[in-house]
Write an enzyme that holds these catalytic residues in place. Structure first.
Site, mmCIF file in Angstrom:
data_model
loop_
_atom_site.group_PDB
_atom_site.id
_atom_site.type_symbol
_atom_site.label_atom_id
_atom_site.label_comp_id
_atom_site.label_asym_id
_atom_site.label_seq_id
_atom_site.Cartn_x
_atom_site.Cartn_y
_atom_site.Cartn_z
ATOM 1 N N ASP A 1 3.185 -11.077 0.735
ATOM 2 C CA ASP A 1 2.566 -10.423 1.894
ATOM 3 C C ASP A 1 1.061 -10.676 1.892
ATOM 4 O OD1 ASP A 1 2.249 -8.921 4.180
ATOM 5 O OD2 ASP A 1 2.284 -6.987 3.161
ATOM 6 N N LEU A 2 0.680 -11.912 2.099
ATOM 7 C CA LEU A 2 -0.744 -12.264 2.104
ATOM 8 C C LEU A 2 -1.356 -11.831 3.429
ATOM 9 C CD1 LEU A 2 -2.839 -13.702 0.278
ATOM 10 C CD2 LEU A 2 -2.441 -15.752 1.652
#
Length: 231
Positions: A162-163
């Site tokens: 989940d950048l």
């Protein structure tokens, strides 16, 4: 290179940094007075606290489910073995990145506690002092500095699950850090598909939070990342 011992007793297990932490389950309970726990207000699922942990400024995070299943089960996961717990897996990824000199918080301790057929988990990581998410500061942050750190992470063999603009921090010295490696994956080589997945996830986050400014900043970031990949 930092190595970490493991302590398992009956229905719980703790992985920890022996130079900084004395392992005990009280460290993972925000109600423990010595922790002086203060809720983290940005990001997450209301399950993170700033704490004082054996003289270290740290962040305690409890694992919480998201999506529809969270309406039924908030914090218990199926037991598939100690090494596959969310906390120990994240700890291992962060330790690998730290040992690879990628700027991430130092992992201090991670625990699991069995609950019948499942388990609950928590992790403690070093707090990056005076660090803030890049979300509201992108006009002042060179896209190249973020591209360097993201590429370092990929080159170290890690794909981030989940950048986004809240999982990239900047501190007072303008150093960029990557945080929150829950569900991250390690590869011998992070291929172009997984790299692109991370970049597009960051793009969606930038546009959602900062609109057109976020889109423009992302285009500069992407060019910088691709240029580094060619070097």
């Amino acid at each position: 290179m930092i190595q970490t011992p493991i302590r398992t007793v009956d229905a719980d297990g703790i992985r920890y940094n022996p130079d900084l932490i004395t392992p005990r389950l009280a460290l993972f309970d925000p109600a423990t007075p010595e922790l002086n726990a203060q809720p983290v207000t940005q990001g997450g699922r209301n399950a993170a606290w700033f704490i004082q942990c054996d003289g270290q400024s740290a962040v305690l995070r409890h694992y919480r489910r998201g999506g529809l299943i969270a309406k039924l089960v908030k914090k218990t996961y199926w037991w598939l073995g100690a090494e596959r717990t969310r906390s120990w897996a994240e700890y291992a990824v962060m330790l690998h990145l730290h040992n690879s000199r990628v700027p991430v918080p130092l992992p201090l301790a991670a625990c699991w506690q069995r609950r019948v057929l499942g388990y609950q988990a928590a992790i403690i990581t070093q707090r990056i002092e005076k660090a803030q998410p890049i979300a509201q500061y992108i006009e002042k942050i060179p896209p190249e500095s973020v591209a360097i750190v993201v590429k370092q992470m990929h080159d170290a063999g890690v794909w981030h699950a989940d950048l986004n603009v809240f999982n990239l921090l900047i501190d007072a010295q303008q150093q960029i850090y990557v945080i929150d490696f829950d569900r991250a994956r390690r590869f011998d080589v992070v291929d172009s598909k997984h790299r692109q997945n991370n970049l597009l996830r960051l793009r969606r986050s930038l546009i959602k939070v900062r609109g057109e400014i976020g889109q423009q900043w992302y285009e500069q970031f992407r060019r910088a990342y691709l240029q580094l990949a060619k070097a």
